[in-house]
Design a protein around this motif. Sequence first.
Motif, PDB file in Angstrom:
ATOM      1  N   ILE A  89      -9.599  -2.847  -0.131  1.00  0.00           N
ATOM      2  CA  ILE A  89      -9.148  -3.181   1.216  1.00  0.00           C
ATOM      3  C   ILE A  89     -10.081  -4.255   1.759  1.00  0.00           C
ATOM      4  O   ILE A  89     -11.303  -4.160   1.574  1.00  0.00           O
ATOM      5  N   PRO A  90      -9.565  -5.292   2.414  1.00  0.00           N
ATOM      6  CA  PRO A  90     -10.460  -6.320   2.966  1.00  0.00           C
ATOM      7  C   PRO A  90     -11.378  -5.743   4.035  1.00  0.00           C
ATOM      8  O   PRO A  90     -11.018  -4.797   4.738  1.00  0.00           O
ATOM      9  N   ASP A  91     -12.571  -6.317   4.154  1.00  0.00           N
ATOM     10  CA  ASP A  91     -13.485  -5.934   5.227  1.00  0.00           C
ATOM     11  C   ASP A  91     -13.936  -7.186   5.962  1.00  0.00           C
ATOM     12  O   ASP A  91     -13.766  -8.302   5.486  1.00  0.00           O
ATOM     13  N   GLU A  92     -14.523  -6.985   7.120  1.00  0.00           N
ATOM     14  CA  GLU A  92     -14.835  -8.127   7.979  1.00  0.00           C
ATOM     15  C   GLU A  92     -15.931  -9.018   7.402  1.00  0.00           C
ATOM     16  O   GLU A  92     -16.018 -10.198   7.736  1.00  0.00           O
ATOM     17  N   ASN A  93     -16.749  -8.476   6.526  1.00  0.00           N
ATOM     18  CA  ASN A  93     -17.803  -9.272   5.901  1.00  0.00           C
ATOM     19  C   ASN A  93     -17.385  -9.852   4.551  1.00  0.00           C
ATOM     20  O   ASN A  93     -18.190 -10.479   3.869  1.00  0.00           O
ATOM     21  N   ASN A  94     -16.142  -9.575   4.154  1.00  0.00           N
ATOM     22  CA  ASN A  94     -15.572 -10.146   2.930  1.00  0.00           C
ATOM     23  C   ASN A  94     -16.268  -9.642   1.662  1.00  0.00           C
ATOM     24  O   ASN A  94     -16.179 -10.282   0.610  1.00  0.00           O
ATOM     25  N   ASP A 123       0.829  -1.197   0.000  1.00  0.00           N
ATOM     26  CA  ASP A 123       0.000   0.000   0.000  1.00  0.00           C
ATOM     27  C   ASP A 123       0.868   1.254   0.000  1.00  0.00           C
ATOM     28  O   ASP A 123       0.441   2.337   0.408  1.00  0.00           O
ATOM     29  N   PHE A 124       2.104   1.086  -0.484  1.00  0.00           N
ATOM     30  CA  PHE A 124       2.995   2.239  -0.630  1.00  0.00           C
ATOM     31  C   PHE A 124       2.362   3.290  -1.543  1.00  0.00           C
ATOM     32  O   PHE A 124       2.415   4.491  -1.264  1.00  0.00           O
ATOM     33  N   GLY A 125       1.786   2.828  -2.666  1.00  0.00           N
ATOM     34  CA  GLY A 125       1.238   3.751  -3.649  1.00  0.00           C
ATOM     35  C   GLY A 125       0.113   4.606  -3.106  1.00  0.00           C
ATOM     36  O   GLY A 125       0.154   5.838  -3.219  1.00  0.00           O
ATOM     37  N   PRO A 126      -0.929   3.994  -2.498  1.00  0.00           N
ATOM     38  CA  PRO A 126      -1.988   4.823  -1.912  1.00  0.00           C
ATOM     39  C   PRO A 126      -1.485   5.740  -0.799  1.00  0.00           C
ATOM     40  O   PRO A 126      -1.895   6.907  -0.715  1.00  0.00           O
ATOM     41  N   ARG A 127      -0.608   5.235   0.065  1.00  0.00           N
ATOM     42  CA  ARG A 127      -0.091   6.072   1.146  1.00  0.00           C
ATOM     43  C   ARG A 127       0.751   7.219   0.597  1.00  0.00           C
ATOM     44  O   ARG A 127       0.720   8.343   1.125  1.00  0.00           O
ATOM     45  N   ALA A 128       1.504   6.966  -0.471  1.00  0.00           N
ATOM     46  CA  ALA A 128       2.293   8.023  -1.104  1.00  0.00           C
ATOM     47  C   ALA A 128       1.414   9.060  -1.779  1.00  0.00           C
ATOM     48  O   ALA A 128       1.862  10.164  -2.087  1.00  0.00           O
ATOM     49  N   ASN A 129       0.145   8.703  -1.995  1.00  0.00           N
ATOM     50  CA  ASN A 129      -0.836   9.614  -2.591  1.00  0.00           C
ATOM     51  C   ASN A 129      -1.781  10.164  -1.524  1.00  0.00           C
ATOM     52  O   ASN A 129      -2.885  10.621  -1.843  1.00  0.00           O
ATOM     53  N   LEU A 130      -1.370  10.069  -0.254  1.00  0.00           N
ATOM     54  CA  LEU A 130      -2.130  10.572   0.893  1.00  0.00           C
ATOM     55  C   LEU A 130      -3.440   9.814   1.103  1.00  0.00           C
ATOM     56  O   LEU A 130      -4.406  10.362   1.643  1.00  0.00           O
ATOM     57  N   GLY A 131      -3.455   8.549   0.670  1.00  0.00           N
ATOM     58  CA  GLY A 131      -4.633   7.716   0.837  1.00  0.00           C
ATOM     59  C   GLY A 131      -4.511   6.781   2.025  1.00  0.00           C
ATOM     60  O   GLY A 131      -3.505   6.774   2.745  1.00  0.00           O
ATOM     61  N   LYS A 132      -5.541   5.959   2.223  1.00  0.00           N
ATOM     62  CA  LYS A 132      -5.595   5.047   3.358  1.00  0.00           C
ATOM     63  C   LYS A 132      -4.715   3.822   3.123  1.00  0.00           C
ATOM     64  O   LYS A 132      -4.597   3.325   2.013  1.00  0.00           O
ATOM     65  N   PRO A 133      -4.119   3.275   4.197  1.00  0.00           N
ATOM     66  CA  PRO A 133      -3.409   1.997   4.090  1.00  0.00           C
ATOM     67  C   PRO A 133      -4.405   0.839   4.047  1.00  0.00           C
ATOM     68  O   PRO A 133      -5.597   1.024   4.288  1.00  0.00           O
ATOM     69  N   GLY A 134      -3.905  -0.359   3.742  1.00  0.00           N
ATOM     70  CA  GLY A 134      -4.744  -1.556   3.806  1.00  0.00           C
ATOM     71  C   GLY A 134      -4.787  -2.368   2.533  1.00  0.00           C
ATOM     72  O   GLY A 134      -5.143  -3.554   2.560  1.00  0.00           O
ATOM     73  N   ALA A 135      -4.426  -1.772   1.389  1.00  0.00           N
ATOM     74  CA  ALA A 135      -4.493  -2.496   0.119  1.00  0.00           C
ATOM     75  C   ALA A 135      -3.514  -3.666   0.069  1.00  0.00           C
ATOM     76  O   ALA A 135      -3.698  -4.596  -0.716  1.00  0.00           O
ATOM     77  N   LYS A 136      -2.496  -3.643   0.930  1.00  0.00           N
ATOM     78  CA  LYS A 136      -1.503  -4.729   0.943  1.00  0.00           C
ATOM     79  C   LYS A 136      -2.114  -6.058   1.361  1.00  0.00           C
ATOM     80  O   LYS A 136      -1.567  -7.127   1.054  1.00  0.00           O
ATOM     81  N   ASP A 137      -3.225  -6.038   2.053  1.00  0.00           N
ATOM     82  CA  ASP A 137      -3.835  -7.265   2.565  1.00  0.00           C
ATOM     83  C   ASP A 137      -4.926  -7.821   1.652  1.00  0.00           C
ATOM     84  O   ASP A 137      -5.505  -8.869   1.958  1.00  0.00           O
ATOM     85  N   PHE A 138      -5.191  -7.151   0.539  1.00  0.00           N
ATOM     86  CA  PHE A 138      -6.373  -7.538  -0.237  1.00  0.00           C
ATOM     87  C   PHE A 138      -6.171  -8.804  -1.073  1.00  0.00           C
ATOM     88  O   PHE A 138      -7.100  -9.611  -1.207  1.00  0.00           O
TER      89      PHE A 138
END
Length: 324
Positions: free
Chosen positions: A301-306, A50-65
């Motif tokens: 980004i993953p969520d608890e309900n998938n 999630d380097f790319g979204p974070r480098a664009n001032l976005g939320k982390p979490g895409a690394k787990d998807f």
Amino acid sequence: MLEHLNKGDYIKPRQGETKLGEDFIWLGRDWRDEMTSDQLKYVIVGVREDFGPRANLGKPGAKDFFDAFLTTWCNFQSNQFLNGKEVAVLGCVDFAKNLKISKSSTYSLSELRQGVEKMDEILWTILKDVYKQNKIPILVGGGHNNAFPLIKGAAVAFNNAIQALNFDAHSDFRNTQEGRHSGNSFSLAMESGFLDYYCVAGLHKNYNSQYLIDTMDAKKIATLYLEDIPIGASEEFLNQWIEVKLKSNRKLGIEIDMDGIENIKSSAQSPYGFSLRTMRNLIQYLAGDKRICYLNITEAIPDENNQSAKAASYLVGDFINRKT
């Protein structure tokens, strides 16, 4: 950095059933030789970052998807409507674990953007070899920064610039001088000569600055704002817009930013966007197009309900179920 995967970690077998992942070819170290079969058409490549979204001032979490997606998709049923016999799983490029930018565990904005540049170089060389085998990579996970190595790999492998169709709330055509991130893949690809033509559908008027609008107009980018789609318009309206805008003589990359679909957890989640049904119909319409050279499912980004993983799984299933 490319991690080959064990299908036993993703498939939940059940007696009397065949799961989709049981049909797949799971590639190993000799993957370039293993994917030469004419039956094989699609190659799944995962990205953990999630380097790319974070480098664009976005939320982390895409690394787990990617892992959430693959576990979900592998356990769809293989039946007369959908099977995975044309699909290989190459593995996952684990930047989240293996890319070291500095000794610190928290990276500055400039360090994150340096990291995206490193990821670009690693990814496009892998993808280039997938294209050279005349296979279609399906990249899942990470940020929209990974559109650039997909485009570059295709342009180098086919020795020609390509076109891209992006379903997205954002243009991702920001200034490249501010450093690499998830918001400037298409502008960089065009500046570098790898992207000849760009269409983006589903843009939100609230999310694109006047500078970006003027830049896209100057570059003759084909844009369709979500607010300008007539209320109650059928998928035929969107299909016709796509048909008119695409070029006939270029390889075509398909981009789905999951923040363009309403209520899907992503780096820029929104209650407003394409419905999942509309997006599925669009992919079903496009999937048989012989110009297509890749599919990119990004920013989720993953969520608890998938729900985000299930949504991506439906879209990839629609894509590989194309009628040729």
